[in-house]
Design a protein around this motif. Structure first.
Motif, PDB file in Angstrom:
ATOM      1  N   SER A  77       1.888   9.597   7.728  1.00 37.61           N
ATOM      2  CA  SER A  77       3.080   9.574   8.581  1.00 37.61           C
ATOM      3  C   SER A  77       2.995   8.424   9.586  1.00 37.61           C
ATOM      4  CB  SER A  77       3.247  10.908   9.303  1.00 37.61           C
ATOM      5  OG  SER A  77       2.124  11.194  10.124  1.00 37.61           O
ATOM      6  N   ARG A  78       1.784   8.129  10.070  1.00 39.79           N
ATOM      7  CA  ARG A  78       1.627   6.997  10.988  1.00 39.79           C
ATOM      8  C   ARG A  78       1.968   5.692  10.285  1.00 39.79           C
ATOM      9  NH1 ARG A  78      -4.180   7.174  13.637  1.00 39.79           N
ATOM     10  NH2 ARG A  78      -3.433   5.181  14.441  1.00 39.79           N
ATOM     11  N   ALA A  79       1.514   5.544   9.046  1.00 40.65           N
ATOM     12  CA  ALA A  79       1.813   4.330   8.281  1.00 40.65           C
ATOM     13  C   ALA A  79       3.309   4.204   8.031  1.00 40.65           C
ATOM     14  CB  ALA A  79       1.049   4.337   6.968  1.00 40.65           C
ATOM     15  N   GLU A  80       3.951   5.318   7.688  1.00 41.15           N
ATOM     16  CA  GLU A  80       5.386   5.280   7.422  1.00 41.15           C
ATOM     17  C   GLU A  80       6.172   4.948   8.692  1.00 41.15           C
ATOM     18  OE1 GLU A  80       5.913   9.117   5.768  1.00 41.15           O
ATOM     19  OE2 GLU A  80       5.497   8.485   3.700  1.00 41.15           O
ATOM     20  N   GLU A 120       8.444  -1.836  11.921  1.00 37.51           N
ATOM     21  CA  GLU A 120       8.361  -3.245  11.541  1.00 37.51           C
ATOM     22  C   GLU A 120       9.627  -3.696  10.806  1.00 37.51           C
ATOM     23  OE1 GLU A 120       5.654  -5.383  12.331  1.00 37.51           O
ATOM     24  OE2 GLU A 120       5.344  -3.669  13.651  1.00 37.51           O
ATOM     25  N   LEU A 121      10.159  -2.817   9.967  1.00 39.34           N
ATOM     26  CA  LEU A 121      11.407  -3.144   9.270  1.00 39.34           C
ATOM     27  C   LEU A 121      12.551  -3.293  10.260  1.00 39.34           C
ATOM     28  CD1 LEU A 121      11.153  -0.764   6.168  1.00 39.34           C
ATOM     29  CD2 LEU A 121      11.101  -3.273   6.116  1.00 39.34           C
ATOM     30  N   GLU A 179       4.869  -1.905  -0.426  1.00 40.90           N
ATOM     31  CA  GLU A 179       3.536  -2.470  -0.636  1.00 40.90           C
ATOM     32  C   GLU A 179       2.613  -2.156   0.536  1.00 40.90           C
ATOM     33  OE1 GLU A 179       3.916  -6.638  -1.516  1.00 40.90           O
ATOM     34  OE2 GLU A 179       5.520  -6.267  -2.973  1.00 40.90           O
ATOM     35  N   ARG A 180       3.179  -1.988   1.725  1.00 42.58           N
ATOM     36  CA  ARG A 180       2.374  -1.651   2.896  1.00 42.58           C
ATOM     37  C   ARG A 180       1.806  -0.237   2.803  1.00 42.58           C
ATOM     38  NH1 ARG A 180       0.772  -6.305   5.075  1.00 42.58           N
ATOM     39  NH2 ARG A 180       2.397  -7.437   6.202  1.00 42.58           N
ATOM     40  N   HIS A 220       3.248 -10.848   7.549  1.00 45.71           N
ATOM     41  CA  HIS A 220       4.464 -11.305   6.884  1.00 45.71           C
ATOM     42  C   HIS A 220       5.138 -12.379   7.724  1.00 45.71           C
ATOM     43  CE1 HIS A 220       8.239 -11.385   4.786  1.00 45.71           C
ATOM     44  NE2 HIS A 220       8.902 -10.924   5.820  1.00 45.71           N
ATOM     45  N   GLY A 221       5.612 -13.427   7.069  1.00 47.55           N
ATOM     46  CA  GLY A 221       6.366 -14.475   7.738  1.00 47.55           C
ATOM     47  C   GLY A 221       7.697 -14.687   7.055  1.00 47.55           C
TER      48      GLY A 221
END
Length: 430
Positions: free
Chosen positions: A22-25, A31-32, A44-45, A95-96
């Motif tokens: 849940s932390r990753a999501e 970030e999105l 992919e993350r 990511h760039g």
């Protein structure tokens, strides 16, 4: 506060586990929303992918960002010269907005974002790809990814190495030491970096100061006969080059040339416009402004009376870099278009001048500047001063020698990691 390296790593990883998925999501959603991740590739993350694992041996190359991975295409080419059956996976940590690396890779190379270090994404990633070995080229060490790769028996090499950063590791002082132990061999960027890494516990027999990976720019070609002919025309005349000067930069370059000529009246400016099609109009405008101009597409030569030579034929930068001991890299003064790769000039013994707009090549410019092979300028006045300074033969020779050292050490580092990878694959029997 933890002090033992193994305990530090265990405590850090334990701190990341609660609510891992849940932390990753939640992180991905943040970030999105902030525009720092690609919506089409966000999964992919979390360790997911739509790409299949290629058959046969697989080498995993991990880099910080695409802009920092400019030596990777050259490394892949060299690896495949030795083993044409190698599959290659590249992961980027950050990511760039640009896709410089993707455009330079063979089509069969898999390019992915590395999974976040929380939740099951790391294990999902490794179970899918099953790399045979890993080459880590990121100064930020990702504990979960490195530890999981070590548990999976994946041999790892650390390259382009400096003393790793400590992002949020204040309470885990042994963490860097523990992570560095997971690498079977370390190629440090320079002797200073090697000393710092030894102080963190990297054994003497596991570390070499080899320089950074080769930037992947082979020296641009030129006709040797043409070079000899023009060199004879130039004789001992001082020359400097503006390589790929954009429309907005031309005025600054020409004015800097005017100022530099006050102390060196025979100075020649070779001006390569971007786009090249602007050459005839640019030459006409300069002539109208009182300059003595030569135009390459008009079959002119840089005769002694010519003050500005507009070199507007394609595929000739290799010629002008070889003839000009000083090169201003176009696109860096105004930022109208992308900056040029500075290793184009450095690899051919030309001292590099650059402005403040470095774009995707920032890492390369900074590397050359730190080595004494490049010099920053900010405006017309500082550009003129830099050209005047480098008209001294000993000064420009010093910078050219530094450029040569950087480019040749990069080739040595690339050759060394190729040797390590091939040896490791042979030992594994793959």
């Amino acid at each position: 506060m933890a002090s033992h390296p193994g305990i530090a790593l265990a405590l850090f990883l334990a701190s990341q586990r609660p609510g891992g998925r849940s932390r990753a999501e939640r992180r991905l959603q943040r970030e999105l929303a902030a525009g720092r991740e690609d919506a089409d590739r966000g999964s992919e993350r979390l360790g997911a992918t739509s790409l299949p694992r290629p058959p046969g041996p697989l080498v995993w190359l991990h880099v910080g960002s695409e802009a920092e991975a400019l030596g990777i295409p050259e490394l892949i080419d060299r690896l495949r010269e030795e083993r044409d059956d190698l599959g290659v996976l590249i992961t980027t940590a950050r990511h760039g907005p640009d896709e410089l690396l993707a455009a330079r890779l063979p089509r069969d190379v898999a390019l992915q974002f590395s999974p976040y270090g929380t939740g099951p994404g790391v294990d999902t990633f490794l179970q899918h790809w099953r790399p045979d070995l890993a080459v880590w080229a990121d100064n930020r060490l990702e504990p979960a990814l490195i530890e999981a790769a070590g548990r999976a028996g994946i041999e790892m090499f650390l390259v382009d190495a400096r003393v790793p950063e400590r992002p949020g590791w204040r309470w885990f002082p042994g963490l860097r030491r523990a992570l560095l132990k997971r690498f079977s061999h370390v190629l440090a960027g320079d002797e200073r970096a090697a000393a710092g890494l030894r102080a963190l516990g990297v054994a003497e027999d596991r570390i070499e100061a080899m320089g950074f990976l080769q930037e992947g720019t082979a020296p641009l070609p030129c006709s040797q006969a043409e070079r000899d002919t023009i060199a004879e025309i130039l004789a001992a005349r001082p020359v400097w080059l503006a390589a790929g000067a954009t429309a907005g930069e031309v005025q600054m370059v020409v004015e800097a040339h005017r100022q530099a000529m006050r102390g060196a009246h025979r100075l020649l400016l070779v001006l390569v416009p971007d786009p090249l099609e602007d050459g005839p109009a640019l030459a006409a405008a300069l002539e109208a402004d009182g300059w003595v101009v030569g135009l390459r597409s008009g079959d002119d030569e840089p005769e002694p009376e010519v003050e500005i030579f507009v070199a507007d034929l394609g595929d000739e930068l290799g010629l002008w870099y070889r003839l000009s001991p000083i090169s201003l890299m176009g696109g860096t003064l105004m930022g109208e278009q992308g900056a040029r790769n500075p290793f184009e000039a450095a690899a051919l013994g030309s001292a590099v001048l650059f402005g403040p707009h470095l774009g995707l090549w920032r890492e390369s410019y900074e590397r050359l500047r730190d080595a004494g092979a490049a010099r920053a300028v900010a405006d017309t006045a500082s550009l003129a001063r830099a050209v005047e300074f480098l008209l001294s033969p000993d000064k420009v020779a010093e910078m050219a020698a530094a450029a040569w050292e950087v480019t040749t050490s990069g080739a040595e580092a690339t050759d060394r990691i190729v040797a390590l990878v091939i040896e490791a694959l042979d030992k594994r029997g793959v």
